[in-house]
Design an enzyme around this catalytic site. Structure first.
Site, PDB file in Angstrom:
ATOM      1  CG  HIS A  32      -1.827   1.095   1.368  1.00  0.00           C
ATOM      2  ND1 HIS A  32      -3.166   0.980   1.009  1.00  0.00           N
ATOM      3  CD2 HIS A  32      -1.674   2.365   1.807  1.00  0.00           C
ATOM      4  CE1 HIS A  32      -3.772   2.138   1.244  1.00  0.00           C
ATOM      5  NE2 HIS A  32      -2.888   2.992   1.719  1.00  0.00           N
ATOM      6  CG  HIS A  34      -0.564   6.967   0.148  1.00  0.00           C
ATOM      7  ND1 HIS A  34      -1.642   7.825   0.204  1.00  0.00           N
ATOM      8  CD2 HIS A  34      -0.995   5.794   0.689  1.00  0.00           C
ATOM      9  CE1 HIS A  34      -2.672   7.196   0.752  1.00  0.00           C
ATOM     10  NE2 HIS A  34      -2.306   5.968   1.068  1.00  0.00           N
ATOM     11  CB  CYS A  65      -2.522  10.324   4.221  1.00  0.00           C
ATOM     12  SG  CYS A  65      -2.194   9.522   5.789  1.00  0.00           S
ATOM     13  CG  ASN A  74      -2.961   3.547  -2.211  1.00  0.00           C
ATOM     14  OD1 ASN A  74      -1.993   3.676  -1.490  1.00  0.00           O
ATOM     15  ND2 ASN A  74      -3.842   2.604  -2.039  1.00  0.00           N
TER      16      ASN A  74
END
Length: 129
Positions: A32, A34, A65, A74
């Site tokens: 995951h 970003h 976020c 992401n």
């Protein structure tokens, strides 16, 4: 395994995965990443090399976020698909359809895409002036 604020680098991802993999089998991990500092695809590649096969992404790179001001979304799904398909990795997703969905949602939200692949595809199909 995540980098939800988008500050990680491939070397950090590899080291993190080495530590975690000594406790949890890599087949049970997902990435995951970003893209705040433009490292998301490089981090995916590092995780791929370490055996991770599942990744989160966001159409058009939308998102952020809530606890990290300025953090991007992401990794863009379009960019991830382009890279994975370039490696010959099947995803079951059609890049053109995902890019069209991203263009639709970006238009509805009056936002620009965060996907370089979507930008390139749009430029190829834009009428010449």
């Amino acid at each position: 395994m995540g980098d939800t604020i988008g500050v990680g680098t491939p070397g950090q991802i590899k080291r993190m995965l080495e530590v975690v993999a000594s406790h949890v089998p890599v087949k049970h991990l997902a990435g995951h990443f970003h893209d705040t500092y433009g490292q998301a695809l490089a981090n995916v590649f590092a995780a791929l090399q370490s055996g991770v096969a599942v990744f989160d992404s966001s159409v058009a790179g939308l998102g952020g976020c809530p606890y990290a001001a300025g953090a991007s979304g992401n990794v863009a799904t379009e960019d991830l698909l382009y890279m994975l398909h370039g490696f010959g990795i099947g995803t079951g997703a059609e890049l053109a359809r995902v890019a069209a969905a991203g263009a639709f949602i970006c238009q509805a939200l009056a936002r620009s895409t965060g996907s370089r692949v979507a930008q390139a595809l749009a430029a190829k199909t834009a009428p010449s002036r």
